[in-house]
Design a protein around this motif. Structure first.
Motif, PDB file in Angstrom:
ATOM      1  N   GLY A 183      52.670  20.049  50.234  1.00  0.00           N
ATOM      2  CA  GLY A 183      51.999  20.609  51.370  1.00  0.00           C
ATOM      3  C   GLY A 183      50.796  21.210  50.796  1.00  0.00           C
ATOM      4  N   CYS A 184      49.960  20.703  51.557  1.00  0.00           N
ATOM      5  CA  CYS A 184      48.750  21.348  51.112  1.00  0.00           C
ATOM      6  C   CYS A 184      48.116  22.049  52.289  1.00  0.00           C
ATOM      7  N   ALA A 185      47.637  23.242  52.095  1.00  0.00           N
ATOM      8  CA  ALA A 185      46.963  23.956  53.163  1.00  0.00           C
ATOM      9  C   ALA A 185      45.505  24.137  52.812  1.00  0.00           C
ATOM     10  N   GLY A 186      44.670  24.359  53.832  1.00  0.00           N
ATOM     11  CA  GLY A 186      43.262  24.575  53.601  1.00  0.00           C
ATOM     12  C   GLY A 186      43.027  25.929  52.964  1.00  0.00           C
ATOM     13  N   SER A 187      41.798  26.125  52.483  1.00  0.00           N
ATOM     14  CA  SER A 187      41.503  27.354  51.765  1.00  0.00           C
ATOM     15  C   SER A 187      41.643  28.582  52.654  1.00  0.00           C
ATOM     16  N   ASP A 188      41.447  28.418  53.976  1.00  0.00           N
ATOM     17  CA  ASP A 188      41.542  29.559  54.873  1.00  0.00           C
ATOM     18  C   ASP A 188      42.854  29.568  55.661  1.00  0.00           C
ATOM     19  N   VAL A 189      43.767  28.678  55.333  1.00  0.00           N
ATOM     20  CA  VAL A 189      45.073  28.623  55.992  1.00  0.00           C
ATOM     21  C   VAL A 189      46.143  28.733  54.914  1.00  0.00           C
ATOM     22  N   PRO A 190      47.032  29.711  55.003  1.00  0.00           N
ATOM     23  CA  PRO A 190      48.070  29.831  53.983  1.00  0.00           C
ATOM     24  C   PRO A 190      49.011  28.632  54.000  1.00  0.00           C
ATOM     25  N   ALA A 191      49.558  28.314  52.859  1.00  0.00           N
ATOM     26  CA  ALA A 191      50.493  27.200  52.765  1.00  0.00           C
ATOM     27  C   ALA A 191      51.744  27.504  53.581  1.00  0.00           C
ATOM     28  N   LEU A 192      52.295  26.483  54.216  1.00  0.00           N
ATOM     29  CA  LEU A 192      53.493  26.662  55.027  1.00  0.00           C
ATOM     30  C   LEU A 192      54.645  27.195  54.184  1.00  0.00           C
ATOM     31  N   GLU A 193      54.739  26.738  52.958  1.00  0.00           N
ATOM     32  CA  GLU A 193      55.826  27.214  52.103  1.00  0.00           C
ATOM     33  C   GLU A 193      55.685  28.696  51.755  1.00  0.00           C
ATOM     34  N   ASP A 194      54.475  29.245  51.963  1.00  0.00           N
ATOM     35  CA  ASP A 194      54.267  30.669  51.715  1.00  0.00           C
ATOM     36  C   ASP A 194      54.598  31.523  52.941  1.00  0.00           C
ATOM     37  N   VAL A 195      54.321  31.001  54.152  1.00  0.00           N
ATOM     38  CA  VAL A 195      54.551  31.798  55.361  1.00  0.00           C
ATOM     39  C   VAL A 195      55.957  31.595  55.929  1.00  0.00           C
ATOM     40  N   TRP A 196      56.573  30.440  55.626  1.00  0.00           N
ATOM     41  CA  TRP A 196      57.851  30.134  56.264  1.00  0.00           C
ATOM     42  C   TRP A 196      58.999  31.071  55.864  1.00  0.00           C
ATOM     43  N   PRO A 197      59.109  31.520  54.617  1.00  0.00           N
ATOM     44  CA  PRO A 197      60.215  32.434  54.294  1.00  0.00           C
ATOM     45  C   PRO A 197      60.263  33.656  55.212  1.00  0.00           C
ATOM     46  N   GLU A 198      59.109  34.257  55.490  1.00  0.00           N
ATOM     47  CA  GLU A 198      59.091  35.425  56.378  1.00  0.00           C
ATOM     48  C   GLU A 198      59.380  35.015  57.823  1.00  0.00           C
ATOM     49  N   ALA A 199      58.828  33.862  58.243  1.00  0.00           N
ATOM     50  CA  ALA A 199      59.108  33.370  59.591  1.00  0.00           C
ATOM     51  C   ALA A 199      60.594  33.075  59.764  1.00  0.00           C
ATOM     52  N   HIS A 200      61.176  32.468  58.743  1.00  0.00           N
ATOM     53  CA  HIS A 200      62.604  32.156  58.775  1.00  0.00           C
ATOM     54  C   HIS A 200      63.435  33.425  58.868  1.00  0.00           C
ATOM     55  N   ALA A 201      63.066  34.452  58.096  1.00  0.00           N
ATOM     56  CA  ALA A 201      63.799  35.710  58.121  1.00  0.00           C
ATOM     57  C   ALA A 201      63.730  36.357  59.501  1.00  0.00           C
ATOM     58  N   SER A 202      62.566  36.259  60.152  1.00  0.00           N
ATOM     59  CA  SER A 202      62.432  36.861  61.476  1.00  0.00           C
ATOM     60  C   SER A 202      63.297  36.140  62.504  1.00  0.00           C
ATOM     61  N   ILE A 203      63.509  34.848  62.304  1.00  0.00           N
ATOM     62  CA  ILE A 203      64.397  34.079  63.187  1.00  0.00           C
ATOM     63  C   ILE A 203      65.853  34.480  62.947  1.00  0.00           C
ATOM     64  N   GLU A 204      66.224  34.543  61.683  1.00  0.00           N
ATOM     65  CA  GLU A 204      67.600  34.879  61.329  1.00  0.00           C
ATOM     66  C   GLU A 204      67.978  36.289  61.771  1.00  0.00           C
ATOM     67  N   GLU A 205      67.027  37.205  61.745  1.00  0.00           N
ATOM     68  CA  GLU A 205      67.307  38.611  62.036  1.00  0.00           C
ATOM     69  C   GLU A 205      66.932  39.023  63.454  1.00  0.00           C
ATOM     70  N   ALA A 206      66.502  38.078  64.278  1.00  0.00           N
ATOM     71  CA  ALA A 206      66.025  38.402  65.623  1.00  0.00           C
ATOM     72  C   ALA A 206      67.129  39.013  66.478  1.00  0.00           C
ATOM     73  N   THR A 207      66.745  40.003  67.270  1.00  0.00           N
ATOM     74  CA  THR A 207      67.675  40.616  68.229  1.00  0.00           C
ATOM     75  C   THR A 207      67.384  40.167  69.649  1.00  0.00           C
ATOM     76  N   SER A 208      66.133  39.777  69.922  1.00  0.00           N
ATOM     77  CA  SER A 208      65.781  39.280  71.242  1.00  0.00           C
ATOM     78  C   SER A 208      64.571  38.364  71.120  1.00  0.00           C
ATOM     79  N   VAL A 209      64.387  37.506  72.126  1.00  0.00           N
ATOM     80  CA  VAL A 209      63.269  36.561  72.104  1.00  0.00           C
ATOM     81  C   VAL A 209      63.101  35.969  73.497  1.00  0.00           C
ATOM     82  N   ALA A 210      61.902  35.487  73.778  1.00  0.00           N
ATOM     83  CA  ALA A 210      61.634  34.734  74.996  1.00  0.00           C
ATOM     84  C   ALA A 210      61.355  33.285  74.607  1.00  0.00           C
ATOM     85  N   ILE A 211      62.001  32.360  75.302  1.00  0.00           N
ATOM     86  CA  ILE A 211      61.869  30.934  75.009  1.00  0.00           C
ATOM     87  C   ILE A 211      61.366  30.229  76.259  1.00  0.00           C
ATOM     88  N   ASP A 212      60.331  29.421  76.109  1.00  0.00           N
ATOM     89  CA  ASP A 212      59.758  28.674  77.232  1.00  0.00           C
ATOM     90  C   ASP A 212      59.509  27.253  76.753  1.00  0.00           C
TER      91      ASP A 212
END
Length: 254
Positions: free
Chosen positions: A31-60
């Motif tokens: 995966g390559c990301a652009g110079s002004d876009v962080p790599a997905l492998e860098d942002v996904w761990p935190e995104a994944h943690a927020s999903i795993e630890e979520a207490t509420s959410v809105a889905i559409d």
């Protein structure tokens, strides 16, 4: 402006399951990301943690699968203590309120027809909320959430993958968009992640019908689908009140 990316081929990702209203779209970011876009492998761990630890959410979401259109707009507590929304599958549409004990529904005529109640039950219920035990209602917040998270990619899923990335505007907010292809075709699938590393959209396109040599489209395949699912109000959904007792119809024996 979107960032153009030159990618190099590496190993494909495993399937990403998008589940809404019982429909699973088996997709893979490939995966390559652009110079002004962080790599997905860098942002996904935190995104994944927020999903795993979520207490509420809105889905559409809106998904087409197996020749059927399905939509869902639901928000609430993932432990089922409070949730509300609307669900539709084909001609069937249901407004819902619920908690961990009961699901309260206001179905349309098609729902009654498909579930054997028919006009008689519909007439008995009238404009009241139809009460069902939560475990029998089929529309609980936790049921939908578990179906989605069952196949959510792991925190290190994208450490060796191929995708393009760009910054786009979504609902008035700048977010990161990561796009690859399905596991067995060139059909695009995208993950949208906010700048504070929250998943805000999963988007998939159906197989093109222009290629006569292609296999049947994803929308007609029972294991895949096409559509968009948006996520918002992470850990910020307020509780809703359940219907007043005199507005509830309880089915005898349930």
């Amino acid at each position: 402006m979107p960032t153009s990316i030159t990618t190099t081929r590496r190993q494909p990702l495993r399937a990403l399951g998008i589940t809404a209203l019982g429909a699973t779209a088996a997709l893979a970011l490939a995966g390559c990301a652009g110079s002004d876009v962080p790599a997905l492998e860098d942002v996904w761990p935190e995104a994944h943690a927020s999903i795993e630890e979520a207490t509420s959410v809105a889905i559409d979401g809106s998904v087409s699968q197996g020749g059927q259109d399905m939509t869902v707009a639901i928000s609430g507590q993932i432990d089922d203590s409070s949730y509300s929304g609307n669900v539709a599958m084909g001609e069937v549409a249901v407004e819902i309120l619920g908690n961990d004990e009961y699901t309260y529904m206001k179905p349309n005529t098609a729902f009654y027809e498909e579930n054997g109640g028919g006009a008689q039950l519909q007439e008995m219920v009238g404009d009241k909320w139809l009460e069902m035990p939560a475990e029998q209602g089929g529309f609980t917040m936790s049921t939908l959430w578990d179906a989605f998270t069952e196949d959510i990619p792991s925190s290190d899923e994208f450490s060796d993958s191929e995708y393009t990335s760009e910054t786009v505007e979504l609902n008035g907010e700048e977010v990161y968009k990561y796009t690859g292809s399905t596991e067995d075709s060139d059909d695009p699938v995208s993950l949208y992640v906010s700048k504070d590393n929250k998943l805000v959209r999963v988007e998939a396109e159906a197989a093109s019908s222009d290629d006569e040599s292609a296999s049947p489209s994803a929308s007609s395949d029972s294991s895949s689908g096409a559509g968009t699912i948006d996520f918002s109000e992470w850990d910020a959904v307020e509780t809703v009140e359940m219907p007043a007792e005199d507005t509830i119809f309880s089915v005898p024996g349930l």
